[in-house]
Enzyme design. Structure first.
Site, PDB file in Angstrom:
ATOM      1  N   HIS A 125       0.831  -1.209   0.000  1.00  0.00           N
ATOM      2  CA  HIS A 125       0.000   0.000   0.000  1.00  0.00           C
ATOM      3  C   HIS A 125       0.870   1.265   0.000  1.00  0.00           C
ATOM      4  O   HIS A 125       0.722   2.137  -0.860  1.00  0.00           O
ATOM      5  CB  HIS A 125      -0.906  -0.018   1.239  1.00  0.00           C
ATOM      6  N   GLU A 126       1.781   1.341   0.960  1.00  0.00           N
ATOM      7  CA  GLU A 126       2.632   2.541   1.051  1.00  0.00           C
ATOM      8  C   GLU A 126       3.528   2.664  -0.170  1.00  0.00           C
ATOM      9  O   GLU A 126       3.834   3.775  -0.620  1.00  0.00           O
ATOM     10  CB  GLU A 126       3.468   2.530   2.346  1.00  0.00           C
TER      11      GLU A 126
ATOM     12  N   HIS B 202       3.594   6.667  -6.954  1.00  0.00           N
ATOM     13  CA  HIS B 202       2.916   7.897  -7.382  1.00  0.00           C
ATOM     14  C   HIS B 202       3.871   9.086  -7.257  1.00  0.00           C
ATOM     15  O   HIS B 202       3.865   9.996  -8.095  1.00  0.00           O
ATOM     16  CB  HIS B 202       1.677   8.094  -6.504  1.00  0.00           C
TER      17      HIS B 202
END
Length: 676
Positions: free
Chosen positions: A467-468, A474
């Protein structure tokens, strides 16, 4: 000696010179950097030429960069490596930064120039990114008081200064409460049910504190195994009560008044600016657009999730009755969920952990990123770290071009807040023919290696790392001109799409086979374990969804109405949870007083965005499932349409460029097993 924070960062890749930075450097650096930034603003406002996009918007966009770097270094340390001195500095500089921010947005001459350009923007032939920058800057001035009269501007400054210190104090109190509690056990019988790794870790903590026996704390890697596996129900209760009572006790760290002050000040600020509530103010700049739309979104999911959650709760309660538990309490939830999971799927977290050695999972997420986006990660030791635990990497593309610096900080320690997050020490932008690359960091709290075992992750921690890392991608793949539109600078309800999307690879055989290998034998994770992970992926998903929805509803209740009549935090919270409550209420516990996402972080009126982004990620991943989870064409499309674009266009336009259609919640409901 010159202040290293003001010294142009003559370091490899212009990274932060942590080894040279002392706490004493921060405040003078902030004062000097604010002075420099003000001078840069004066250059714009004293320019006698006709205002243009270049001499006003672009110049403003690239002003204050020294201040931005110092702020990112300081506030990242305040989260991951803080101490009393740093917290004291934070209390001193936060109002200064708030005041400076107001100095810009309430600067009449500057706003006049921006307004002149905004009024003729349709004649300027701007690129989509330039158009977004102009609109965003104009709105940020209006939304921060540029059109207010002088007395209201003074009032706004006071509110903002107060808000900045209250948010800091809220976080400090939660951290202090987290660190104040320890469960010290000396009787081996009390450890019954706990996995060896948890016992060994607790022994290590006791040893570090020069105590006999075992010490369990409220840090997640200590708390979660205890609440999940300890057979002693009274001790589980003791831990759960301590966890739920953070900043809700009769001591100096109580956050109740701070919560009330925060929501009242936020409401006052919003109404001063002409909005109905804080939520109306916030959501104007979100995909969701209004509280009404968020309520409709949450209610729609609630209708689907509530019957499933109630049925799951009943099943769990019946299962616990076999042990003579006639009323399931909050401290029973994780314990009996784990037992029921083993019963239904013949699967235990502890069976999986040997296949998820931290180093292997890191390598796994790197390999997945390489297969999708052609990224290479090389560990380097030529740049400074702020703590010896931190790992540092140089990121390049398939042709060796430098893409980013990546910091990874995995273990809990004193001075580090709980949870996991992605952040940056430097943004990305393009100027004077150079593409200035970002410095990205992820911070987690995983179980430390012990004397006999490496760091072995639970499956939940594996998905947390992915997730991180989705957020990190991004940031790393950002490719925009303007720093304020780069990377994760997107609408809050869009920011979780890359992070939640990447979690999906953790459930796929093709991805797991790349890295899930036993830490001793190097044997790949057995096929039947993968099947069980898949089958159990939506286990108790109704309850989990209900929990997330209840947090979103609580957040919106705090922020979408006039809070002036609220006198009691606990009473208000209990009323908020009325339609989503499964477990009996615990009078000694209160969630709001440690709900850092909305009272310290940036999620006020935004907690719903986790679920909102799940709709997007399930819809997006359904395309990968259809075409292949490592399909280069789809990955390239996602990279080009979303990861590189930051906030340069409206999120739904970016999503449509990738997907070709608007998302529906069908894929999410199917994945969650809530749609039969």
């Amino acid at each position: 000696m010159k202040n290293p924070l003001l010294n142009n960062f003559n370091t490899p890749y212009s990274t932060a010179p942590f080894s040279k930075i002392k706490n004493k450097h921060f405040k003078p650096a902030f004062i000097e950097a604010i002075k420099i930034a003000k001078e840069e603003i004066d250059v714009i406002t004293s320019n006698t030429e006709v205002p243009t996009f270049e001499n006003t918007l672009e110049t403003l966009e690239f002003s204050g960069q020294i201040l931005d770097r110092i702020s990112s270094i300081f506030y990242n340390l305040n989260s991951a490596e803080t101490n009393d001195e740093i917290q004291k500095i934070a209390q001193e500089v936060s109002p200064m930064l708030s005041e400076f921010s107001n100095d810009i947005t309430l600067n009449k001459q500057l706003f006049k120039r921006i307004q002149l350009i905004y009024d003729i923007k349709n004649e300027l032939n701007l690129s989509p990114e330039q158009d977004t920058l102009l609109t965003k800057k104009y709105k940020s001035f209006v939304r921060n008081g540029a059109n207010l009269n002088e007395s209201d501007k003074i009032e706004l400054r006071k509110i903002d200064a107060k808000l900045s210190t209250l948010k800091l104090k809220f976080g400090e109190n939660v951290l202090a409460e987290t660190q104040a509690f320890e469960l010290h056990l000396t009787d081996k019988k009390q450890l019954k049910g706990l996995p060896k790794s948890a016992i060994e870790a607790a022994q290590m903590v006791a040893k570090q504190k020069d105590k006999e026996g075992w010490i369990f704390t409220l840090d997640y890697p200590s708390y979660i195994p205890f609440i999940t596996y300890a057979d002693d129900r009274l001790l589980r209760k003791k831990m759960a009560l301590a966890f739920g009572a953070k900043a809700f006790q009769d001591n100096e760290f109580n956050n109740q008044q701070i919560v009330l002050d925060l929501v009242k000040l936020r409401y006052k600020r919003a109404t001063l600016l002409g909005y109905e509530s804080h939520s109306h103010f916030v959501l104007e700049e979100r995909m969701a657009e209004s509280p009404k739309n968020v309520i409709t979104f949450l209610d729609d999911l609630l209708i689907k999730a509530l019957p499933a959650a109630q049925q799951e709760f009943e099943n769990l309660s019946n299962f616990a009755k076999k042990d003579g538990i006639h009323q399931l309490e909050k401290w029973d939830s994780a314990y009996y969920s784990e037992k029921l999971k083993k019963d239904l799927f013949d699967l235990e977290e502890e069976q999986l952990k040997p296949y998820f050695k931290l180093e292997n999972v890191i390598q796994g997420v790197f390999t997945v990123s390489n297969k999708l986006f052609d990224l290479q990660f090389e560990e380097i030791n030529t740049i400074d770290k702020y703590h010896e635990d931190v790992k540092t990497y140089k990121v390049t593309d398939s042709t060796g071009n430098y893409i980013a610096v990546f910091y990874a900080d995995f273990f809990p320690r004193k001075g580090k807040r709980n949870g996991a997050w992605m952040t940056s020490f430097k943004g990305q932008w393009k100027k004077d023919g150079e593409n200035s690359r970002p410095h990205i960091s992820i911070v987690c709290n995983f179980t430390k290696p012990t004397e006999t075992k490496p760091s072995l992750l639970t499956f939940n921690e594996v998905t947390t790392l992915f997730h991180e890392f989705g957020h990190a991608l991004h940031g790393m793949l950002a490719d925009t001109v303007y720093p304020s539109l780069s990377g994760t600078n997107v609408y809050w309800d869009f920011v979780e799409l890359p992070s939640q999307l990447l979690e999906n690879w953790c459930y796929e055989k093709e991805a797991l086979n790349l890295f899930a290998k036993h830490y001793e034998s190097n044997v790949s994770i057995p096929m039947d374990f993968i099947e069980k992970i898949k089958k159990s992926s939506n286990f108790l998903e109704g309850m989990q969804t209900l929990r997330q929805l209840s947090f979103g509803i609580l957040d919106l209740n705090w922020h979408s109405k006039n809070p002036s009549e609220i006198k009691d935090v606990k009473e208000f919270e209990t009323l908020s949870f009325k339609n989503t409550q499964l477990f009996p209420d615990v009078k000694e516990n209160c969630m709001s007083t440690s709900f850092s996402h909305i009272f310290q972080g940036g999620y006020s009126s935004g907690y719903y965005s986790y679920k909102w982004a799940e709709v997007l990620d399930a819809d997006a991943f359904s395309l990968f499932l259809e075409k292949g989870i490592f399909n280069k064409e789809i990955a390239q499309k996602f990279k080009d349409a979303i990861l590189t674009k930051g906030g340069t266009e409206k999120p739904m336009d970016l999503y449509l460029n990738f997907r070709g259609q608007k998302p529906t919640n069908t894929a999410l409901l199917k994945r969650a097993g809530l749609l039969k």
